[in-house]
Scaffold this motif. Structure first.
Motif, PDB file in Angstrom:
ATOM      1  N   LEU A  77       0.827  -1.125   0.070  1.00 17.80           N
ATOM      2  CA  LEU A  77       0.056   0.045   0.137  1.00 17.80           C
ATOM      3  C   LEU A  77       0.789   1.188  -0.031  1.00 17.80           C
ATOM      4  O   LEU A  77       1.767   1.294   0.900  1.00 17.80           O
ATOM      5  N   LEU A  78       0.656   1.889  -0.984  1.00 15.85           N
ATOM      6  CA  LEU A  78       1.522   3.264  -1.233  1.00 15.85           C
ATOM      7  C   LEU A  78       0.705   4.725  -1.475  1.00 15.85           C
ATOM      8  O   LEU A  78       0.032   4.534  -2.393  1.00 15.85           O
ATOM      9  N   GLN A  93       2.984  10.057  -0.919  1.00 13.68           N
ATOM     10  CA  GLN A  93       3.917  10.412  -0.393  1.00 13.68           C
ATOM     11  C   GLN A  93       5.172   9.409  -0.464  1.00 13.68           C
ATOM     12  O   GLN A  93       6.431  10.408  -0.729  1.00 13.68           O
ATOM     13  N   PHE A 133      -0.324  -0.415  -8.708  1.00 11.11           N
ATOM     14  CA  PHE A 133      -1.389  -0.419  -7.906  1.00 11.11           C
ATOM     15  C   PHE A 133      -1.001   0.787  -6.592  1.00 11.11           C
ATOM     16  O   PHE A 133      -1.004   0.323  -5.318  1.00 11.11           O
ATOM     17  N   ALA A 134      -0.125   1.949  -7.163  1.00 13.67           N
ATOM     18  CA  ALA A 134      -0.044   2.589  -5.994  1.00 13.67           C
ATOM     19  C   ALA A 134      -0.197   4.232  -6.224  1.00 13.67           C
ATOM     20  O   ALA A 134      -0.980   4.368  -7.239  1.00 13.67           O
ATOM     21  N   ALA A 135      -0.009   5.182  -5.276  1.00  7.99           N
ATOM     22  CA  ALA A 135      -0.226   6.292  -5.309  1.00  7.99           C
ATOM     23  C   ALA A 135      -1.731   6.844  -5.387  1.00  7.99           C
ATOM     24  O   ALA A 135      -2.803   6.153  -5.272  1.00  7.99           O
ATOM     25  N   ASP A 136      -1.978   8.221  -5.118  1.00  8.81           N
ATOM     26  CA  ASP A 136      -3.344   8.716  -4.852  1.00  8.81           C
ATOM     27  C   ASP A 136      -3.922   9.733  -5.968  1.00  8.81           C
ATOM     28  O   ASP A 136      -5.169   9.873  -6.180  1.00  8.81           O
ATOM     29  N   PRO A 144      -3.300   5.848 -10.618  1.00 13.57           N
ATOM     30  CA  PRO A 144      -4.546   6.918 -10.827  1.00 13.57           C
ATOM     31  C   PRO A 144      -3.638   8.214 -11.522  1.00 13.57           C
ATOM     32  O   PRO A 144      -4.045   9.303 -11.262  1.00 13.57           O
TER      33      PRO A 144
END
Lengths: 180, 572
Positions: free
Chosen positions: B437-438, B441, B460-463, B487
């Motif tokens: 989960l990343l 940051q 599967f990382a970042a927001d 995303p």
């Protein structure tokens, strides 16, 4: 150790974040950046969304069962994942040649000996003959009847008779069918 | 300006062997450019579509060794369709037509047909070395042509290729006059080989240093081969299954003991664990041990084997070694530089057996560790911070948590801080793969600290777009960026399109970039090929610029759009 997956949190409202949280700090990573604990899973496509249902081939021989006074071999479905599990294309990132090779190598079966407190699992790929397999049963189950290390005649010398239940649910004596 | 005659400069350039350095030399002035290009013998082309064979031949007439890479890295994981591209035939055809005296060809992720292999084998009299890694498209017939026609062949090295094995007698095609073999690796072939031909070939190859067998080579043949080639330095065992009380096994023990030069051991494609003691005599000299294809080897037998390998520098293993086994590695292998732990259960049925504990143990016990590939159940920030402290020399750090969005199981936090510690501590880090989960940051940290980073893999990382922007703005030496399921959208993609010309390539799949965004990049940067891979042919029916693009691959090139793209690839 039971691991809990974090539940998917709802989209976080940007305006409710404090200034502190968004400020860039030059501190060392790991030195307690203030964490509200809220994990933002908002914009990214979740892992779950991208799951693609893939069928994983089931293994060959199905030999369930167990019985008194016998050493039995039970097929545990080599390589079969738990039924509910779904998979994503390209994950984990392992080359297909490697995936194929590893899958082929596993042919695990369960072995139960009557009177033994727990079952064992063996990988049939590791053996080149019935003799070796039976010898390993000796090691695994610590049979009291080990006079010689070489097994000359399976039926006569061993108190325990190795049998297996084949896919027709018939009890078969080990050794009739050629190893391969 | 030259104070020396050309020949002197040429002689000096002979000592400059790295591609980077030679490239730099060629940029100093026109005169140096000319001298360098005529004296260049080895060329590396990281993307076969960045240049054409004709231009290569024109610039480097003295070319002897060519390395070519084709498909993007994610092709290894089935994300790129098989016929996407990367065909070697046009290269071989062009080289054959020219007067280039090709001696060595090294290909990675390319499509190699039997026709190309045959043409290759007949076109270059001095051809010496063929290395194929992760290639496909050929059969053993192509190998037969190489064996039959390359009279001075020294090296045939096949690594992890998809080969259609016709079970033909390709090994028998090496003529009796062929005695020059130094390296033969056919471990990835799945079919039977002519064992007699193999024995005779090894017998007449006194320079053979590297031999990697496939699964079809049984133990008794191995024993015979070792008796004939005690000078081997690198051995790949095919089948290692036999009754430990047999005559063959005794003979094998003797044969192995004679092989005092073996430094590298791999294979065990079929293994009976109770026979491993025959290997112990050579373990003490091993610097490379690859047991990643031997799931039958685990538990105590494996640990006992490792305990004999005190000089190991590189270890490739399956995760059935467990954290406990990694503890044994930490205690025994003090010279360890590279560790790769592969999943024995790639479909994640829950049998994978290493966690953060094993990694921490190795980092504590092996201070020289600089290269890691680690598939594990879970990872914690605390562990990563400890690893970063213990091993500041990482050049390659690739972590793959089998559940790709798993947080730190102890704190339930993302792994941002852990990876942040890695990039901050490992100032020489060149390659990084993230998982777990990343949030954005971690990318902030990467942009800030990973100054030497050349390759980054994200899944599967970042927001938000910020994640990608941090990386593009911060990592000045970035060459390859590959992203899936993040995303990142047009805002990130379009922020600095000039950056992509400083990189080899960018891959984005299942992200938020749109057709319009990709078109915009293509428009602004004519030196890039922007490819949209659309297997489902969604784009045909809906050419709306707002449509999200499933797979985009862009790369810099000097030769414009390629002409060999399949129907479902559009180059914008």
């Amino acid at each position: 150790m039971v691991l809990k997956e974090e539940p998917k949190s709802p989209e976080s409202d940007v305006t409710s974040m404090s200034f502190e949280e968004t400020k860039l700090t030059l501190g060392l990573p790991g030195e307690g950046r203030s964490s509200a604990g809220a994990v933002k899973c908002s914009a990214k496509r979740g892992f779950v969304e991208t799951v693609v249902d893939l069928k994983v081939g089931s293994s060959g021989n199905c030999m369930p069962g167990g019985r008194d006074d016998t050493t039995t071999v039970i097929d545990s479905g080599a390589g079969k994942p738990p039924p509910a599990k779904e998979q994503v294309v390209g994950w984990p990132p392992v080359r297909s040649s490697r995936k194929k090779a590893i899958n082929e190598r596993f042919r695990y079966v369960k072995v139960a000996m009557d009177g033994a407190p727990f079952l064992r699992k063996v990988n049939l790929q590791c053996y080149s003959s019935y003799n070796q397999l039976l010898k390993d049963f000796d090691n695994l189950f610590d049979c009291s009847n080990k006079e010689e290390s070489k097994l000359m005649d399976v039926v006569k010398r061993m108190e325990y008779v190795p049998t297996y239940e084949d896919k027709d649910n018939d009890w078969m004596l080990v050794g009739d069918v050629p190893w391969k | 300006m030259n104070y020396f005659p050309d020949e002197v400069l040429e002689h000096v350039f002979d000592f400059i062997t790295s591609h980077k350095d030679r490239n730099s030399v060629s940029l100093v002035c026109k005169s140096w450019h000319k001298i360098e290009r005529y004296s260049r013998q080895r060329v590396f082309i990281g993307n076969c579509y960045s240049i054409s064979p004709e231009r290569l031949i024109a610039r480097f007439p003295g070319l002897k060794s060519l390395t070519l890479k084709g498909k993007p890295h994610f092709a290894d994981f089935n994300l790129v369709p098989h016929d996407w591209g990367g065909f070697v035939y046009p290269w071989i055809k062009a080289l054959a037509k020219s007067r280039i005296g090709l001696e060595e060809l090294r290909l990675k992720r390319m499509v190699v047909s039997d026709e190309s292999l045959e043409l290759l084998s007949k076109s270059f009299v001095n051809f010496k070395s063929l290395v194929l890694v992760s290639c496909e498209g050929f059969t053993t017939d192509g190998l037969a042509a190489i064996a039959a026609n390359c009279r001075f062949l020294r090296e045939l090295d096949l690594q992890e290729n998809e080969v259609d094995d016709h079970r033909g007698h390709w090994l028998s095609c090496f003529p009796e006059s062929c005695t020059s073999l130094i390296s033969l690796n056919f471990a990835c072939l799945r079919g039977e080989v002519n064992l007699g031909a193999l024995e005779r070939l090894v017998s007449r190859s006194p320079n053979l240093k590297s031999l990697r067998l496939n699964r079809a080579v049984p133990l008794d043949t191995l024993q015979k081969l070792l008796m004939r080639a005690p000078q081997l330095v690198d051995l790949g065992i095919g089948s290692y299954v036999h009754d430990p009380f047999s005559e063959v096994y005794n003979k094998l023990k003797i044969a192995i003991q004679r092989c005092k030069s073996i430094r590298s051991l791999s294979g065990f494609l079929e293994v009976a664990p109770h026979c491993m003691s025959a290997i112990y005599p050579i373990c003490g000299n091993l610097t490379f041990l690859n047991l990643s294809y031997a799931p039958g080897l685990h538990g105590n037998k494996l640990m006992k084997l490792i305990q004999h390998c005190r000089k190991l520098q590189r270890l490739w293993i399956l995760d059935c070694i467990g954290d406990k086994g990694l503890g044994v590695v930490a205690l025994t292998c003090k010279e360890l530089q590279e560790l790769r732990v592969f999943p024995s259960d790639p479909f994640g049925a829950g049998n994978a057996a290493v966690t953060e504990e094993g990694l921490v143990l190795v980092s504590a016990g092996c201070p020289k560790l600089n290269s890691l590939l680690y598939f594990c159940q879970q990872m914690t920030n605390a562990a990563l911070i400890t690893v970063a402290k213990n091993c500041p020399n990482f050049i390659r750090f690739r972590l793959c948590i089998l559940d790709p969005i798993k947080p730190d199981p102890v704190t339930n936090q993302p792994l941002d801080e852990g990876f942040g510690a890695i990039v901050q501590s490992c100032k020489g880090l060149k390659r990084l793969s993230l998982s777990g989960l990343l949030t954005d940051q971690v990318f902030l940290y990467i942009g800030m600290y990973a100054e030497q980073l050349e390759m980054l893999s994200i899944a599967f990382a970042a927001d938000s777009d910020k994640g990608m922007l941090y990386v593009l703005n911060g990592c000045k030496k970035l060459r390859k960026l590959e992203i899936r399921d993040c995303p990142f959208g047009d805002a990130a993609l379009l922020e600095d399109v000039g950056k992509y010309e400083t990189m080899r390539s960018l891959w984005m799949s299942s992200c938020e970039v749109t057709l319009g965004g990709c078109k915009s990049v293509a428009e602004k940067m004519p030196s890039l090929n922007v490819e949209i891979i659309d297997e489902c042919e969604q784009m045909e029916f809906n050419l709306d610029d707002k449509q999200k693009v499933d797979k985009m691959y862009l790369y810099r090139t000097l030769v414009g759009h390629r002409k060999d793209a399949p129907e479902y690839v559009s180059i914008l």
